[in-house]
Scaffold this active site. Structure first.
Site, PDB file in Angstrom:
ATOM      1  N   HIS A 134       0.841  -0.881  -0.667  1.00  0.00           N
ATOM      2  CA  HIS A 134      -0.411   0.208  -0.148  1.00  0.00           C
ATOM      3  C   HIS A 134       1.144   1.454  -0.122  1.00  0.00           C
ATOM      4  CE1 HIS A 134       0.484  -0.627   4.244  1.00  0.00           C
ATOM      5  NE2 HIS A 134       0.447   1.034   4.264  1.00  0.00           N
ATOM      6  N   ASP A 164      -0.082  -7.566   1.715  1.00  0.00           N
ATOM      7  CA  ASP A 164       0.569  -6.575   1.111  1.00  0.00           C
ATOM      8  C   ASP A 164       1.773  -6.428   1.520  1.00  0.00           C
ATOM      9  OD1 ASP A 164       0.515  -3.613   2.015  1.00  0.00           O
ATOM     10  OD2 ASP A 164       0.098  -3.561   4.039  1.00  0.00           O
ATOM     11  N   GLY A 235       3.571   6.505   8.020  1.00  0.00           N
ATOM     12  CA  GLY A 235       4.718   6.707   8.042  1.00  0.00           C
ATOM     13  C   GLY A 235       6.283   5.498   8.327  1.00  0.00           C
ATOM     14  N   ASN A 236       5.595   4.907   9.020  1.00  0.00           N
ATOM     15  CA  ASN A 236       6.371   3.379   9.479  1.00  0.00           C
ATOM     16  C   ASN A 236       5.368   2.756   8.885  1.00  0.00           C
ATOM     17  OD1 ASN A 236       5.969   4.613  13.180  1.00  0.00           O
ATOM     18  ND2 ASN A 236       7.588   3.203  11.989  1.00  0.00           N
ATOM     19  N   SER A 237       4.935   2.536   8.189  1.00  0.00           N
ATOM     20  CA  SER A 237       4.485   1.722   6.431  1.00  0.00           C
ATOM     21  C   SER A 237       5.552   0.598   6.270  1.00  0.00           C
ATOM     22  CB  SER A 237       3.412   2.109   6.210  1.00  0.00           C
ATOM     23  OG  SER A 237       1.874   1.955   6.522  1.00  0.00           O
ATOM     24  N   GLY A 293      -9.348 -27.231  -3.540  1.00  0.00           N
ATOM     25  CA  GLY A 293     -10.452 -26.591  -4.083  1.00  0.00           C
ATOM     26  C   GLY A 293     -10.972 -26.784  -3.153  1.00  0.00           C
ATOM     27  N   VAL A 294     -11.375 -26.521  -1.975  1.00  0.00           N
ATOM     28  CA  VAL A 294     -12.199 -27.274  -1.064  1.00  0.00           C
ATOM     29  C   VAL A 294     -13.135 -25.498  -0.048  1.00  0.00           C
ATOM     30  CG1 VAL A 294     -11.184 -28.756   0.200  1.00  0.00           C
ATOM     31  CG2 VAL A 294     -10.446 -27.085   0.887  1.00  0.00           C
TER      32      VAL A 294
END
Length: 386
Positions: A134, A164, A235-237, A293-294
């Site tokens: 992001h 992310d 800003g820590n992202s 496929g479950v």
């Protein structure tokens, strides 16, 4: 009036007797004609020492900042166009959007062209950097600033919005990469530190403890987040979460907030998952996931007890796709998958993560509970198509 001279004389004599008694011959060494000394009474049994209070010292992150701080970078990016806040591959209304808006990742519709501020960290000497998807989503200009104030234009190698995680590259050599750790070694209550650029303040360190592990958030990503109380703000992202061993154990990604700011709960992506994603991005620029496929349902205590299971651990199969990998392997609704390739499956999130991280075309071993016993099956993992 007391005769002090006599008192001192008697005291000196008594003291001399005590000293001599301590050095007097014993047993067979006694002189003839001397009365045997009375047998000494046995010493009292030693009492168990009271357990010393455990000293809980505060960790020192000074060396961590000196050694690993230069590997943390500040990332700024300009958005493609105002009002374009969607992440690549995510439809409008996806739960991740709310987290990212609170965290400062995507602009609201109608905003002017702006800048995204985040953090990242160097994982190779030749300029590969990990950050959050992001942070660089819908951008056309990404700039990386090192701690020595040098700035570089970065190239986006790829991004995976569901975890992310994003990988970017700058044209530089001889960089100091971080040390990659093992999130499995983390324990709740263990000290950790985050380094990043909250509100643009470069190379800021905040510390706290691991609050919990394996948190699954209501965003459909199935990432088993590390929950901490480390102060994390816009800003820590994309910045690293360090253990006291000086190793990166996670990428700071999200906060839980009712105000948009830090409220004591933050979440980090385990670094082993992020490295696996970055390897795929470096190889092909995209992430390919497996499927069997479950349809899954959380296992409850009541359901586990009715099946005769001793523990409430596993992923309950609620539906099986006709003709899919699980159907061909003989699985059916009501089975409880307990392990995949010898990796324990404690919840539906565990199974989704393990299957999604398996290369399509690979054959995996699976164990499941049915009719009061554990059964085994081999399944060829198919590709998940978005």
């Amino acid at each position: 009036m007391i005769d002090t001279s006599r008192a001192c004389g008697r005291l000196a004599a008594a003291t001399l007797c005590l000293l001599l008694a301590a050095c007097s011959p014993s047993g067979n060494e006694q002189q003839a004609g001397t009365a045997p000394a009375p047998a000494a009474s046995p010493p009292p049994a030693p009492q168990a020492a009271a357990p010393a209070a455990q000293n809980i010292g505060l960790p020192d992150f000074v060396n961590l900042m000196k050694q690993q701080g230069p590997a943390v970078v500040n990332i700024s990016a300009t958005r493609v166009a105002p009002g374009q806040g969607n992440l690549p591959g995510l439809p409008e209304g996806h739960p991740l959007h709310e987290f990212f808006r609170r965290f400062g990742g995507t602009p609201d519709a109608g905003e002017a062209l702006g800048r995204s501020l985040g953090s990242g960290f160097v994982i190779s000497q030749d300029g590969y950097i990990l950050t959050n998807a992001h942070v660089i989503a819908q951008t056309n200009d990404v700039t990386v600033k090192l701690t020595n104030k040098r700035e570089y234009k970065a190239r986006v190698i790829g991004a995976d919005p569901y975890t992310d995680v994003a990988l970017i590259k700058i044209d530089a050599t001889g960089l100091l990469p971080v040390k990659i750790g093992d999130p499995a070694r983390l324990e709740p209550g263990e000290w950790v530190a985050a380094i990043g650029a909250p509100f643009g303040f470069d190379n800021s360190v905040t510390v706290g403890v691991v609050s919990a592990k394996g948190r699954v958030l209501p965003n459909g990503s199935y990432v088993p987040f590390i929950q901490t109380d480390v102060a994390v703000n816009p800003g820590n992202s994309g910045g690293p979460l360090f253990s006291t061993r000086g190793e990166v154990v996670g990428i700071n990604s999200q906060i839980y907030s009712q105000t948009g700011g830090y409220m004591g709960i933050s979440f980090a992506i385990p670094i082993d998952i992020a490295i696996g994603i970055s390897d795929q991005l470096r190889e092909s620029g995209k992430v390919t996931r497996g499927r069997i496929g479950v349809q899954l349902q959380e296992l409850t205590y009541e359901i586990a007890s009715s099946f005769g299971m001793k523990e409430t651990k596993g992923a309950l199969v609620a539906g099986v796709q006709r003709g899919g990998p699980a159907d061909r392997a003989g699985l059916r609704p009501g089975d409880v998958i307990t392990s995949l390739n010898d990796q324990p499956v404690n919840s539906t999130a565990d199974l989704a993560r393990l299957v999604g991280g398996t290369k399509p075309g690979a054959t995996v071993g699976l164990q499941y509970w049915r009719d009061g016993k554990v059964n085994s099956a081999k399944i060829e993992v198919d590709v998940l198509r978005s």
